[in-house]
Structure formats: structure tokens, C-alpha cells
Design an enzyme around this catalytic site. Structure first.
Site, PDB file in Angstrom:
ATOM      1  N   LYS A  11       0.834  -1.208   0.000  1.00  0.00           N
ATOM      2  CA  LYS A  11       0.000   0.000   0.000  1.00  0.00           C
ATOM      3  C   LYS A  11       0.872   1.264   0.000  1.00  0.00           C
ATOM      4  O   LYS A  11       2.090   1.194   0.224  1.00  0.00           O
ATOM      5  CB  LYS A  11      -0.923  -0.046   1.218  1.00  0.00           C
ATOM      6  CG  LYS A  11      -1.938  -1.215   1.162  1.00  0.00           C
ATOM      7  CD  LYS A  11      -2.864  -1.186   2.366  1.00  0.00           C
ATOM      8  CE  LYS A  11      -3.925  -2.278   2.278  1.00  0.00           C
ATOM      9  NZ  LYS A  11      -4.885  -2.215   3.413  1.00  0.00           N
ATOM     10  N   TYR A  51     -12.463  -3.275  -3.044  1.00  0.00           N
ATOM     11  CA  TYR A  51     -12.983  -3.197  -1.669  1.00  0.00           C
ATOM     12  C   TYR A  51     -14.508  -3.174  -1.620  1.00  0.00           C
ATOM     13  O   TYR A  51     -15.089  -2.662  -0.667  1.00  0.00           O
ATOM     14  CB  TYR A  51     -12.397  -1.971  -0.970  1.00  0.00           C
ATOM     15  CG  TYR A  51     -10.931  -2.144  -0.599  1.00  0.00           C
ATOM     16  CD1 TYR A  51     -10.523  -3.160   0.272  1.00  0.00           C
ATOM     17  CD2 TYR A  51      -9.954  -1.287  -1.095  1.00  0.00           C
ATOM     18  CE1 TYR A  51      -9.192  -3.318   0.615  1.00  0.00           C
ATOM     19  CE2 TYR A  51      -8.611  -1.434  -0.752  1.00  0.00           C
ATOM     20  CZ  TYR A  51      -8.240  -2.459   0.110  1.00  0.00           C
ATOM     21  OH  TYR A  51      -6.915  -2.618   0.460  1.00  0.00           O
ATOM     22  N   ARG A  87      -1.157 -14.329   3.685  1.00  0.00           N
ATOM     23  CA  ARG A  87      -1.936 -13.738   4.772  1.00  0.00           C
ATOM     24  C   ARG A  87      -1.186 -13.914   6.092  1.00  0.00           C
ATOM     25  O   ARG A  87      -1.178 -13.023   6.940  1.00  0.00           O
ATOM     26  CB  ARG A  87      -3.325 -14.385   4.870  1.00  0.00           C
ATOM     27  CG  ARG A  87      -4.229 -14.121   3.683  1.00  0.00           C
ATOM     28  CD  ARG A  87      -4.884 -12.771   3.697  1.00  0.00           C
ATOM     29  NE  ARG A  87      -5.820 -12.565   4.770  1.00  0.00           N
ATOM     30  CZ  ARG A  87      -6.625 -11.498   4.863  1.00  0.00           C
ATOM     31  NH1 ARG A  87      -6.610 -10.553   3.909  1.00  0.00           N
ATOM     32  NH2 ARG A  87      -7.432 -11.349   5.873  1.00  0.00           N
ATOM     33  N   ASN A 114      -2.059   0.078   6.810  1.00  0.00           N
ATOM     34  CA  ASN A 114      -1.483  -1.152   7.349  1.00  0.00           C
ATOM     35  C   ASN A 114      -0.599  -1.903   6.341  1.00  0.00           C
ATOM     36  O   ASN A 114      -0.550  -3.120   6.320  1.00  0.00           O
ATOM     37  CB  ASN A 114      -2.591  -2.048   7.917  1.00  0.00           C
ATOM     38  CG  ASN A 114      -3.617  -2.427   6.863  1.00  0.00           C
ATOM     39  OD1 ASN A 114      -3.529  -1.995   5.719  1.00  0.00           O
ATOM     40  ND2 ASN A 114      -4.578  -3.241   7.250  1.00  0.00           N
ATOM     41  N   HIS A 117      -1.866  -5.340   1.307  1.00  0.00           N
ATOM     42  CA  HIS A 117      -3.132  -6.031   1.050  1.00  0.00           C
ATOM     43  C   HIS A 117      -2.826  -7.425   0.544  1.00  0.00           C
ATOM     44  O   HIS A 117      -1.843  -7.618  -0.174  1.00  0.00           O
ATOM     45  CB  HIS A 117      -3.933  -5.269  -0.027  1.00  0.00           C
ATOM     46  CG  HIS A 117      -5.077  -6.084  -0.579  1.00  0.00           C
ATOM     47  ND1 HIS A 117      -6.280  -6.183   0.067  1.00  0.00           N
ATOM     48  CD2 HIS A 117      -5.165  -6.884  -1.681  1.00  0.00           C
ATOM     49  CE1 HIS A 117      -7.077  -6.992  -0.631  1.00  0.00           C
ATOM     50  NE2 HIS A 117      -6.422  -7.426  -1.701  1.00  0.00           N
ATOM     51  N   GLU A 128      -9.301 -10.417  -7.867  1.00  0.00           N
ATOM     52  CA  GLU A 128      -8.410  -9.260  -7.683  1.00  0.00           C
ATOM     53  C   GLU A 128      -7.301  -9.214  -8.751  1.00  0.00           C
ATOM     54  O   GLU A 128      -6.937  -8.139  -9.215  1.00  0.00           O
ATOM     55  CB  GLU A 128      -7.840  -9.288  -6.261  1.00  0.00           C
ATOM     56  CG  GLU A 128      -8.947  -9.044  -5.226  1.00  0.00           C
ATOM     57  CD  GLU A 128      -8.524  -9.252  -3.780  1.00  0.00           C
ATOM     58  OE1 GLU A 128      -7.314  -9.462  -3.516  1.00  0.00           O
ATOM     59  OE2 GLU A 128      -9.415  -9.202  -2.898  1.00  0.00           O
TER      60      GLU A 128
HETATM   61  P1  IDP Z   1      -7.652  -7.266   5.418  1.00  0.00           P
HETATM   62  O1  IDP Z   1      -6.915  -6.185   4.641  1.00  0.00           O
HETATM   63  O2  IDP Z   1      -6.796  -7.844   6.508  1.00  0.00           O
HETATM   64  O3  IDP Z   1      -8.258  -8.311   4.527  1.00  0.00           O
HETATM   65  P2  IDP Z   1     -10.336  -6.178   5.748  1.00  0.00           P
HETATM   66  O4  IDP Z   1     -11.215  -6.390   6.921  1.00  0.00           O
HETATM   67  O5  IDP Z   1     -10.706  -6.865   4.476  1.00  0.00           O
HETATM   68  O6  IDP Z   1      -8.843  -6.548   6.193  1.00  0.00           O
HETATM   69  O7  IDP Z   1     -10.269  -4.601   5.505  1.00  0.00           O
HETATM   70  C1  IDP Z   1      -9.709  -4.089   4.319  1.00  0.00           C
HETATM   71  C2  IDP Z   1      -8.877  -2.891   4.671  1.00  0.00           C
HETATM   72  O8  IDP Z   1      -9.727  -1.845   5.142  1.00  0.00           O
HETATM   73  C3  IDP Z   1      -7.874  -3.107   5.809  1.00  0.00           C
HETATM   74  O9  IDP Z   1      -6.659  -3.659   5.352  1.00  0.00           O
HETATM   75  C4  IDP Z   1      -7.687  -1.698   6.345  1.00  0.00           C
HETATM   76  O10 IDP Z   1      -6.792  -0.955   5.529  1.00  0.00           O
HETATM   77  C5  IDP Z   1      -9.071  -1.098   6.166  1.00  0.00           C
HETATM   78  N1  IDP Z   1      -9.882  -1.219   7.396  1.00  0.00           N
HETATM   79  C6  IDP Z   1     -10.543  -2.312   7.842  1.00  0.00           C
HETATM   80  N2  IDP Z   1     -11.186  -2.065   8.993  1.00  0.00           N
HETATM   81  C7  IDP Z   1     -10.923  -0.763   9.283  1.00  0.00           C
HETATM   82  C8  IDP Z   1     -11.300   0.104  10.367  1.00  0.00           C
HETATM   83  O11 IDP Z   1     -12.018  -0.287  11.292  1.00  0.00           O
HETATM   84  N3  IDP Z   1     -10.802   1.371  10.319  1.00  0.00           N
HETATM   85  C9  IDP Z   1     -10.015   1.822   9.312  1.00  0.00           C
HETATM   86  N4  IDP Z   1      -9.637   1.052   8.284  1.00  0.00           N
HETATM   87  C10 IDP Z   1     -10.078  -0.224   8.268  1.00  0.00           C
HETATM   88 MG    MG Z   2      -9.873  -8.277   3.212  1.00  0.00          MG
END
Ligand code: IDP
Ligand code: MG
Length: 134
Positions: A11, A51, A87, A114, A117, A128
């Protein structure tokens, strides 16, 4: 052996903070193969499609503007159990909860940024890869 392909993407914060080499190195050290790799921007359309499952959530708009805010590294990674392996190398979604030694645990600070992805299933991976590599 179940050879899979998965989509992973460093990212904008991961690129900006100089973690490309280290992250690619971790995938390769784990025995995975980088099949395709491209540095570039994500279009708003690609971001919304990727997303889609999060549409309507409070963080959705911020997530779309963040992921389109600067260059990312788009990758297709392959190998035995590549989806789960990537993952597990990434760590928990929230860097504050991600174990030390994982990519998010080592390089992430906040949930909104974070570092990386990765597809969550072989079906997501196929979807994807099509979004980002056609
Ligand atoms: P993942 O990336 O581990 O699969 P997901 O739940 O699919 O996690 O969420 C996608 C992305 O959305 C996360 O990587 C993060 O960047 C963002 N995200 C998810 N939950 C939150 C939140 O509660 N606050 C802010 N950003 C979030
Ligand atoms: Mg996800």
C-alpha cells in the site's frame, strides 16, 4: 501440494516508507514466487471494485482515498498454499494486534495504513488479479 496464485499489494505507506525490498524478500524467503510485479497508481474504479465488500462501512471512503493516494506495488505471488501463506506473513489487519515478525507487525502503525493487502481466498485472488492485471 496445492499451487495457488494470490494478489498482494504494498500500500502507499509501505512504498513511501521504503519497505518494498524487505517485503518482497520475505515472500521469496518463504518459498513463494513473484510472478508479476508493477509499481503504479490504483484508479478509483479499481479501488472501489477491490474493496466492494466494505462499501457503506464508516472507513470505506477513507480507504478508497488512501489506496489511491500514491504509488503501490501490485503483485501476483504463486506457490504452495500461497493465499494463506501470504496472509500469515502479512499478520493481523490491525498493526497494533499483528504479531512481531509479520509485515504489519513490523512496519504498520495504524489500521488505516497497514502496509499491505492480500487476497483472503483463492476466489478473491482470481477476482483481484483480474481487477489489477486484466
Ligand atoms: P484485510 O486487509 O486484513 O483483509 P479487511 O477487513 O478486508 O482486512 O479490511 C480491508 C482494509 O480496510 C484493511 O486492510 C484496512 O486498511 C481497512 N480497514 C478495515 N477495517 C478498518 C477500520 O475499522 N478502520 C479503518 N480502516 C479499516
Ligand atoms: Mg480483506
Amino acid at each position: 501440494m496445492t499451487i495457488q496464485k494470490t494478489y498482494t499489494m504494498i500500500k502507499p505507506d509501505g512504498v513511501r516508507n521504503g519497505h518494498i525490498g524487505e517485503i518482497v524478500n520475505r515472500f521469496e524467503r518463504a518459498g513463494l514466487t513473484v510472478e508479476r510485479m508493477e509499481l503504479g497508481e490504483v484508479t478509483a474504479e479499481q479501488a472501489r471494485e477491490n474493496y466492494k465488500e466494505h462499501e457503506g462501512k464508516p472507513f470505506y471512503d477513507g480507504l478508497i482515498s488512501y489506496i489511491t493516494s500514491g504509488p503501490v506495488v501490485k503483485m501476483v505471488i504463486s506457490g504452495d498454499g500461497a493465499v494463506a501463506k501470504c496472509r500469515s506473513l502479512m499478520g493481523a489487519t490491525n498493526p497494533a494486534e499483528a504479531a512481531p515478525g509479520t509485515i504489519r507487525g513490523d512496519f504498520g502503525l495504524i489500521m488505516d495504513e497497514n502496509v499491505i493487502h492480500g487476497s483472503d481466498s483463492p476466489e478473491s485472488a482470481e477476482r483481484e488479479i483480474a481487477i489489477f492485471f486484466g
